[in-house]
Design a protein around this motif. Structure first.
Motif: not given
Length: 248
Positions: A20-26, A43-50
């Motif tokens: 059940e994790a996100p498809a993409v998580e940075l 890249l300067k500390g990217i946070d992302l969820q898809v």
């Protein structure tokens, strides 16, 4: 699923994905390149969820980090710091051999210039990822390739070589090839850059249909009109994601 696809690889060789994790998580992803002029921070500390099934456009000016971001997600490049998770797998911890195996069954990549092998037929191009990753039985692969070509509307071109197809048809073949191993994630880097507007719109509509079927799609594009047809737009500027655009 890995056991079915890759019988020659012990499952223990790849980390178990988190359920059940996100498809993409940075998480706080930073990428630094050493140049003749010193360090360049891409890249300067990217946070992302898809989320699963999202169709996300990644936009921004050239040189601001879009391609570097995509390279982190696909495992083509490694972060200098931070974490990259795809479908619950910690990509940043994998060895080079593990990444090759993981990418083959997890990520489909679509390029701007198609990158079809010119001496192979359309059908053989689509079968190639299955051959490399030993996915499906050899007798099943032609039938699956034909099914994928039918999905993108070019099954009638199966026995032709890529050079005999139009640009739009070649891009559809490239999309079919990216789906060969049924990956949960598709990453497209300027996939419409060499297409006319009508064909580009058709490719975007195909991506929308795939996302509707559960595929997660990240697409780098300079075309604002096409980006607006995605579920979400993520803007990368000077190595950062603009405030409020990184969260699901």
């Amino acid at each position: 699923m890995i056991e079915k696809w890759l019988p020659w690889l012990a499952v223990s060789e790849l980390p178990r994905p988190k359920p059940e994790a996100p498809a993409v998580e940075l998480k706080a992803v930073r990428k630094v390149y050493l140049t003749g002029a010193g360090e360049f921070v891409a890249l300067k500390g990217i946070d992302l969820q898809v989320g699963t099934g999202e169709f996300v456009a990644v936009v921004g000016k050239s040189g601001n980090g879009k391609s570097t971001l995509i390279n982190m997600i696909t495992g083509i490049d490694r972060p200098s710091a931070g974490e990259v998770w795809v479908a619950g797998t910690p990509v940043h911890t994998l060895t080079e051999n593990q990444i090759a195996v993981w990418r083959g069954c997890t990520v489909g990549v679509v390029f701007q210039f198609f990158q079809l092998l010119p001496t192979l037929t359309v059908l053989e191009n689509v079968m190639l990822p299955m051959d490399f990753c030993n996915v499906y039985r050899p007798a099943e692969r032609p039938e699956r390739a034909l099914e994928l070509l039918a999905l993108v509307g070019v099954e009638s071109q199966a026995d032709k070589v890529p050079a005999s197809l139009s640009g739009g048809q070649q891009q559809r073949v490239a999309i079919a090839r990216s789906l060969a191993n049924d990956p949960p994630l598709l990453v497209a880097d300027e996939p419409t850059g060499n297409l006319d507007p009508r064909t580009a719109a058709a490719v975007i509509e195909l991506f929308r249909e795939l996302a509707g079927g559960g595929k997660t799609i990240l697409m780098v594009t300079h075309d604002e009109d096409l980006a607006c047809r995605c579920n979400r737009i993520v803007t990368v500027a000077e190595g950062r994601i603009l405030a409020g655009e990184g969260d699901v």
